[in-house]
Write a protein that holds these residues in place. Sequence first.
Motif, short mmCIF file in Angstrom:
data_model
loop_
_atom_site.label_atom_id
_atom_site.label_comp_id
_atom_site.label_asym_id
_atom_site.label_seq_id
_atom_site.Cartn_x
_atom_site.Cartn_y
_atom_site.Cartn_z
N ALA A 67 0.80 -1.21 -0.10
CA ALA A 67 0.09 -0.05 -0.17
C ALA A 67 0.86 1.14 -0.16
O ALA A 67 0.20 2.33 0.17
N SER A 68 2.11 1.23 -0.01
CA SER A 68 3.23 2.38 -0.02
C SER A 68 3.22 3.27 -1.42
O SER A 68 3.77 4.12 -1.58
N GLY A 69 2.47 2.50 -2.48
CA GLY A 69 2.54 3.16 -3.97
C GLY A 69 1.70 2.46 -4.69
O GLY A 69 1.22 1.25 -4.56
N GLY A 70 1.63 2.97 -5.84
CA GLY A 70 1.18 2.42 -7.19
C GLY A 70 0.00 1.97 -6.89
O GLY A 70 -1.08 2.78 -6.10
N ILE A 71 -0.83 0.97 -7.41
CA ILE A 71 -2.22 0.44 -7.16
C ILE A 71 -2.47 0.41 -5.77
O ILE A 71 -3.89 0.84 -5.39
N GLY A 72 -1.45 -0.20 -5.13
CA GLY A 72 -1.91 -0.26 -3.56
C GLY A 72 -2.42 0.96 -2.95
O GLY A 72 -3.41 0.91 -2.30
N LYS A 73 -1.52 1.96 -2.92
CA LYS A 73 -1.82 3.20 -2.49
C LYS A 73 -3.15 3.83 -3.10
O LYS A 73 -4.00 4.24 -2.24
N ALA A 74 -3.26 3.67 -4.33
CA ALA A 74 -4.61 4.37 -5.00
C ALA A 74 -5.78 3.66 -4.29
O ALA A 74 -6.82 4.12 -4.01
N ILE A 75 -5.74 2.17 -4.12
CA ILE A 75 -6.89 1.48 -3.67
C ILE A 75 -7.02 1.88 -2.23
O ILE A 75 -8.31 2.20 -1.66
N ALA A 76 -6.04 2.02 -1.31
CA ALA A 76 -6.24 2.47 0.00
C ALA A 76 -6.95 3.86 0.12
O ALA A 76 -8.02 4.12 0.97
N LEU A 77 -6.34 4.96 -0.68
CA LEU A 77 -7.28 6.23 -0.90
C LEU A 77 -8.57 5.98 -1.23
O LEU A 77 -9.35 6.73 -0.62
N GLU A 78 -9.04 5.28 -2.24
CA GLU A 78 -10.04 5.06 -2.64
C GLU A 78 -11.09 4.67 -1.37
O GLU A 78 -12.34 5.00 -1.28
N LEU A 79 -10.44 3.47 -1.06
CA LEU A 79 -11.30 2.89 0.00
C LEU A 79 -11.58 3.88 1.22
O LEU A 79 -12.68 4.04 1.82
N ALA A 80 -10.55 4.63 1.42
CA ALA A 80 -10.82 5.60 2.56
C ALA A 80 -11.76 6.86 2.15
O ALA A 80 -12.57 7.33 3.07
N ARG A 81 -11.88 6.96 0.93
CA ARG A 81 -12.90 8.15 0.62
C ARG A 81 -14.19 7.53 0.59
O ARG A 81 -15.15 8.45 0.94
N GLN A 82 -14.37 6.05 0.67
CA GLN A 82 -15.59 5.66 0.76
C GLN A 82 -15.98 5.17 2.26
O GLN A 82 -16.91 4.53 2.40
N GLY A 83 -15.06 5.62 3.00
CA GLY A 83 -15.36 5.39 4.68
C GLY A 83 -14.98 3.96 5.11
O GLY A 83 -15.37 3.77 6.18
N GLU A 114 -2.32 11.28 3.70
CA GLU A 114 -3.32 11.55 2.74
C GLU A 114 -4.81 10.73 2.97
O GLU A 114 -5.81 11.71 2.81
N THR A 115 -5.00 9.83 3.80
CA THR A 115 -6.33 9.06 4.06
C THR A 115 -6.89 10.12 5.28
O THR A 115 -8.06 10.25 5.13
N ARG A 116 -5.98 10.73 6.17
CA ARG A 116 -6.55 11.65 6.97
C ARG A 116 -7.17 12.85 6.49
O ARG A 116 -8.24 13.19 6.78
N GLU A 117 -6.54 13.17 5.46
CA GLU A 117 -7.35 14.35 4.72
C GLU A 117 -8.57 13.96 4.13
O GLU A 117 -9.54 15.06 3.87
N LEU A 118 -8.62 12.75 3.78
CA LEU A 118 -9.99 12.39 3.24
C LEU A 118 -11.10 11.78 4.29
O LEU A 118 -12.18 11.54 4.01
N GLY A 119 -10.58 12.01 5.56
CA GLY A 119 -11.69 11.84 6.69
C GLY A 119 -11.78 10.59 7.25
O GLY A 119 -12.34 10.30 8.18
N THR A 120 -10.88 9.39 6.79
CA THR A 120 -10.96 8.11 7.39
C THR A 120 -9.39 7.83 7.35
O THR A 120 -8.71 7.12 6.47
#
Length: 266
Positions: free
Chosen positions: A16-32, A51-57
Amino acid sequence: MSRRQLRGLRALVTGASGGIGKAIALELARQGVQCLLLARNGDRLAEVRAETRELGTQASVVVGDVTNAADRNTALEFAQREFGGLDLLINNAGISASGDFATGSSEVLRQIFEVNFFGAVELTREALPLLRQGRSPMIVNIGSILGHRGIPFTGDYCASKFALTGWSQSLRAELKSEGIEVLLVSPGTTESNLASQLIEQRVKLPWAGMKGVTAERVARATVRAIERGKHEIVPNWSGWWMLFAHRLAPGVVDTVMARLARRTRS
């Protein structure tokens, strides 16, 4: 199954530190979704968490190697202790190498399989007790279109992704009666950080500079597939075209690949 409600689910994302893993983590965080991120690079994991903190989760992190049993155990114990369980397991960690088979080494092949296949397999085996108690549980394996059609000079990587594809299909059938779904994601060319994960580069691949879809697009497609309970997706057109061509005219694709191999060697 019916549409999965993502908000409030608990996910473990590897690589989850980069690439697709990071992008999935951020998208999941965006969805709560409450995420636990596992990767070897602590500094980059901290950046993703910010970055996930900025998305609220805000996500949690465990610095570790998916091939290490102790690190896998630490992540699962954290999920049990801090999250109360696990609903989604995203097996994304991956490495690759480039070079012809004849001059390759068993050490590189085994290292690729340890990360791309055995790491995912063993983490899944160890996570099943938590997933069986989860809410709408799902295992998501990030494969590749190269797990359906091999290309020259990436045989070790292709083999690991073929193994992941077959295992995912088998696992899906075995776990259906337990209510655990299995999603296989098979991206084509993606603008991710896989190039930085090359553990060996003996050949410069002619298609390495091809423009692909963004990791963010793959992540959005993956999260939509999780939400809708899909079994398999190919989240870009280049991947679909390769798969279609291989099924329609495999001999033609073989000829094209052989020509590419000859040009690469010359």
